[in-house]
Design an enzyme around this catalytic site. Structure first.
Site, PDB file in Angstrom:
ATOM      1  N   ASP A   1       0.816  -1.221   0.000  1.00  0.00           N
ATOM      2  CA  ASP A   1       0.000   0.000   0.000  1.00  0.00           C
ATOM      3  C   ASP A   1       0.850   1.272   0.000  1.00  0.00           C
ATOM      4  O   ASP A   1       0.448   2.296   0.536  1.00  0.00           O
ATOM      5  CB  ASP A   1      -0.961   0.039   1.208  1.00  0.00           C
ATOM      6  CG  ASP A   1      -1.795  -1.219   1.302  1.00  0.00           C
ATOM      7  OD1 ASP A   1      -2.295  -1.665   0.258  1.00  0.00           O
ATOM      8  OD2 ASP A   1      -1.937  -1.765   2.414  1.00  0.00           O
TER       9      ASP A   1
ATOM     10  N   HIS B   1      -4.414  -2.290  -6.070  1.00  0.00           N
ATOM     11  CA  HIS B   1      -3.856  -0.978  -6.363  1.00  0.00           C
ATOM     12  C   HIS B   1      -5.036  -0.048  -6.572  1.00  0.00           C
ATOM     13  O   HIS B   1      -5.988  -0.411  -7.246  1.00  0.00           O
ATOM     14  CB  HIS B   1      -3.101  -0.994  -7.687  1.00  0.00           C
ATOM     15  CG  HIS B   1      -1.829  -1.770  -7.634  1.00  0.00           C
ATOM     16  ND1 HIS B   1      -0.846  -1.527  -6.707  1.00  0.00           N
ATOM     17  CD2 HIS B   1      -1.376  -2.749  -8.414  1.00  0.00           C
ATOM     18  CE1 HIS B   1       0.153  -2.343  -6.941  1.00  0.00           C
ATOM     19  NE2 HIS B   1      -0.136  -3.104  -7.966  1.00  0.00           N
TER      20      HIS B   1
ATOM     21  N   THR C   1     -10.145  -5.341   0.833  1.00  0.00           N
ATOM     22  CA  THR C   1     -10.961  -5.806   1.954  1.00  0.00           C
ATOM     23  C   THR C   1     -11.742  -4.698   2.636  1.00  0.00           C
ATOM     24  O   THR C   1     -12.681  -4.977   3.376  1.00  0.00           O
ATOM     25  CB  THR C   1     -10.042  -6.416   3.027  1.00  0.00           C
ATOM     26  OG1 THR C   1      -9.091  -5.413   3.399  1.00  0.00           O
ATOM     27  CG2 THR C   1      -9.296  -7.629   2.497  1.00  0.00           C
TER      28      THR C   1
HETATM   29  P1  GDP Z   1      -0.356   0.158  -3.763  1.00  0.00           P
HETATM   30  O1  GDP Z   1      -0.970  -1.147  -3.414  1.00  0.00           O
HETATM   31  O2  GDP Z   1       1.087   0.226  -3.373  1.00  0.00           O
HETATM   32  O3  GDP Z   1      -0.584   0.562  -5.175  1.00  0.00           O
HETATM   33  O4  GDP Z   1      -1.052   1.250  -2.843  1.00  0.00           O
HETATM   34  P2  GDP Z   1      -2.617   1.562  -2.651  1.00  0.00           P
HETATM   35  O5  GDP Z   1      -3.251   1.787  -3.940  1.00  0.00           O
HETATM   36  O6  GDP Z   1      -3.243   0.608  -1.728  1.00  0.00           O
HETATM   37  O7  GDP Z   1      -2.511   2.872  -1.764  1.00  0.00           O
HETATM   38  C1  GDP Z   1      -2.174   4.029  -2.241  1.00  0.00           C
HETATM   39  C2  GDP Z   1      -3.306   5.004  -1.970  1.00  0.00           C
HETATM   40  O8  GDP Z   1      -2.766   6.263  -1.885  1.00  0.00           O
HETATM   41  C3  GDP Z   1      -4.296   5.058  -3.120  1.00  0.00           C
HETATM   42  O9  GDP Z   1      -5.551   5.428  -2.612  1.00  0.00           O
HETATM   43  C4  GDP Z   1      -3.709   6.158  -4.005  1.00  0.00           C
HETATM   44  O10 GDP Z   1      -4.680   6.817  -4.803  1.00  0.00           O
HETATM   45  C5  GDP Z   1      -3.162   7.079  -2.968  1.00  0.00           C
HETATM   46  N1  GDP Z   1      -1.962   7.810  -3.346  1.00  0.00           N
HETATM   47  C6  GDP Z   1      -0.866   7.386  -4.063  1.00  0.00           C
HETATM   48  N2  GDP Z   1       0.066   8.348  -4.098  1.00  0.00           N
HETATM   49  C7  GDP Z   1      -0.438   9.389  -3.378  1.00  0.00           C
HETATM   50  C8  GDP Z   1       0.063  10.679  -3.009  1.00  0.00           C
HETATM   51  O11 GDP Z   1       1.175  11.062  -3.321  1.00  0.00           O
HETATM   52  N3  GDP Z   1      -0.770  11.455  -2.222  1.00  0.00           N
HETATM   53  C9  GDP Z   1      -1.993  11.064  -1.803  1.00  0.00           C
HETATM   54  N4  GDP Z   1      -2.717  11.876  -1.058  1.00  0.00           N
HETATM   55  N5  GDP Z   1      -2.479   9.847  -2.126  1.00  0.00           N
HETATM   56  C10 GDP Z   1      -1.724   9.029  -2.896  1.00  0.00           C
END
Ligand code: GDP
Length: 424
Positions: free
Chosen positions: A12, A40, A302
């Site tokens: 995440d 993601h 989840t």
């Molecule tokens: P992943 O599994 O590593 O791709 O991560 P996730 O998708 O679970 O979590 C990342 C969350 O943070 C998502 O809701 C993205 O839209 C959000 N996100 C990613 N980069 C940024 C950022 O730089 N700033 C903010 N506020 N949200 C972000």
């Protein structure tokens, strides 16, 4: 050129966003491990999507999305995901599924649930997607490769043989309904029809693409600390989350992976059980969780609230090293703009001694965080495009962490959108 996008921590970290961004210059985007147990989250002009199986490049029409042989492939879920994209107006993506990828069987999901039930309080906090039973069977050599769907005689014989063994467990260990071999075979025929248009010899295609100087992105799921070997065993996932495994899970030479972009979040979050040294609780955690990510730190698959903590230099230094990091992408920094002061975990105290080396699990469980506190920047940094325009305290936070983890932070993400990025 092959690049990997992987996580330094517990998952995440925002890998989806970074992959989606880099995909604008890529030809192939490859999932190489894991299954539909993590997600993601991607925000783009079509809307907000939670992808569990498809790689993050499916929104472009110049890319081919590849499910590598290392993935735990849930065929009905893959189909649901493709449908949900098309329904929201995304053009039908080009998808290739490795003929050597193995399939999550309906009974893997059941066994995952039954085992967590049996363990009760001692459960792993599994997402119950069947991943642990899937990989157990793969290495016990009773898994099913996609290619086997196209060998009817062999398939029928193997289904009967495997069902016999599974039914002994179901009857005597879990006291649950038995599997009907005929029904299972019918389900596999449906899987075959669903997947047939996409099945390919992925390794050959990718090796040819390398020769033609195409750009290939390997997209990791979860992060270093969930790696089966190098993570917080046994509170890990059942596949390798490291960039090195990208070579195996995609079927390409290891020396072709030239850039390893390790995604590190500006604070910590984790799901599932296991030691989490810089964890915070109560109102402090609730506020960070509510403000975190894009709409709060809740699991993409989840919906579970994530455990929250301050940035952990010990875990992240180790996380970056195990990945073989060439570049760090530092994400979700904008979220910290509300804080007067920001603690950073710079060491672990174990039995009275402070270390900056990440320990094995039984010592990790005893570790207490050593914090240093930096001043916050108290403003919204979204929309800033140049490093020098960031507030001074914000740059100090980045540079402090860069020094402690020992890998160059070359990208800073200050918002969930594709364009919210600062190159350094
Ligand atoms: P992943 O599994 O590593 O791709 O991560 P996730 O998708 O679970 O979590 C990342 C969350 O943070 C998502 O809701 C993205 O839209 C959000 N996100 C990613 N980069 C940024 C950022 O730089 N700033 C903010 N506020 N949200 C972000």
């Amino acid at each position: 050129m092959v690049k990997a996008v992987v996580g330094a921590n517990w998952g995440d970290e925002g890998k989806g966003k970074i992959t989606d961004m880099l995909a604008s210059n890529a030809d192939y985007i490859v999932r190489f491990q894991g299954g539909a147990n993590a997600g993601h989250t991607i925000v783009n002009e079509y809307g907000k999507f939670a992808l569990h199986t498809l790689p993050s490049g499916v929104f472009y029409n110049h890319t081919t999305s590849v499910i590598g042989n290392g993935v735990a492939l849930n065929i009905p879920l893959l189909f649901k995901e493709i449908q949900s994209l098309v329904e929201k107006g995304v053009p039908m993506p080009k998808i290739l599924v490795s003929d050597r990828a193995q399939m999550v069987m309906p009974y893997h999901i059941l066994f995952d649930q039954y085992e967590e039930e049996r363990l009760g309080k001692k459960s792993f906090g599994s997402t119950k997607s069947g991943i642990a039973p899937f990989y157990s069977d793969k290495y016990a050599k009773i898994g099913f490769q996609v290619s086997e769907l196209f060998d009817e005689e062999g398939l029928k014989e193997k289904v009967e043989r495997v069902v016999e063994q599974k039914n002994v467990m179901l009857e005597h260990m879990y006291h649950k309904p038995l599997i009907d071999a005929k029904k299972l075979l019918e389900a596999l025929h449906e899987y075959r029809d669903m997947v047939a248009p996409f099945v390919a010899d992925v390794s050959t295609i990718l090796n040819n693409a390398i020769k033609e100087n195409k750009t290939i992105l390997l997209e990791g799921q979860l992060g270093t600390l969930k790696d089966t070997d190098h993570g917080i065993y046994p509170m890990v996932t059942s596949s390798s989350t490291l960039a090195a495994y990208g070579a195996i899970g995609a079927g390409i030479p290891p020396y072709e992976i030239k850039q390893i972009i390790t995604v590190c979040k500006a604070y910590s979050s984790a799901v599932g059980a296991g030691a989490f040294v810089s964890e915070i609780f109560g109102d402090e955690a609730d506020e960070l969780r509510r403000r975190g990510g894009d709409g709060g730190e809740y699991g993409a698959t989840t919906g579970r609230p994530r455990r929250m903590g301050w940035f952990d230099c010990v875990a992240s230094k180790y996380g970056c090293r195990m990945q073989g990091t060439t570049d760090v992408a530092f994400t979700v920094l904008d979220v910290l703009g509300y804080l007067d002061e920001i603690p950073i975990c710079v060491g672990y105290e174990i039995d009275g001694e402070v270390t900056t080396d990440f320990p094995v699990t039984h010592l990790l469980e005893k570790a207490k965080p050593v914090f240093e506190v930096l001043p916050g920047w108290k403003c919204d940094i979204r929309g800033i495009k140049e490093y020098d325009k960031l507030p001074e305290n914000c740059r100090k936070y980045i540079e402090f962490i860069e020094e402690h983890i020992g890998y160059p932070i070359t990208m800073i993400s200050n918002g969930p959108g594709r364009e919210d990025i600062i190159y350094r």
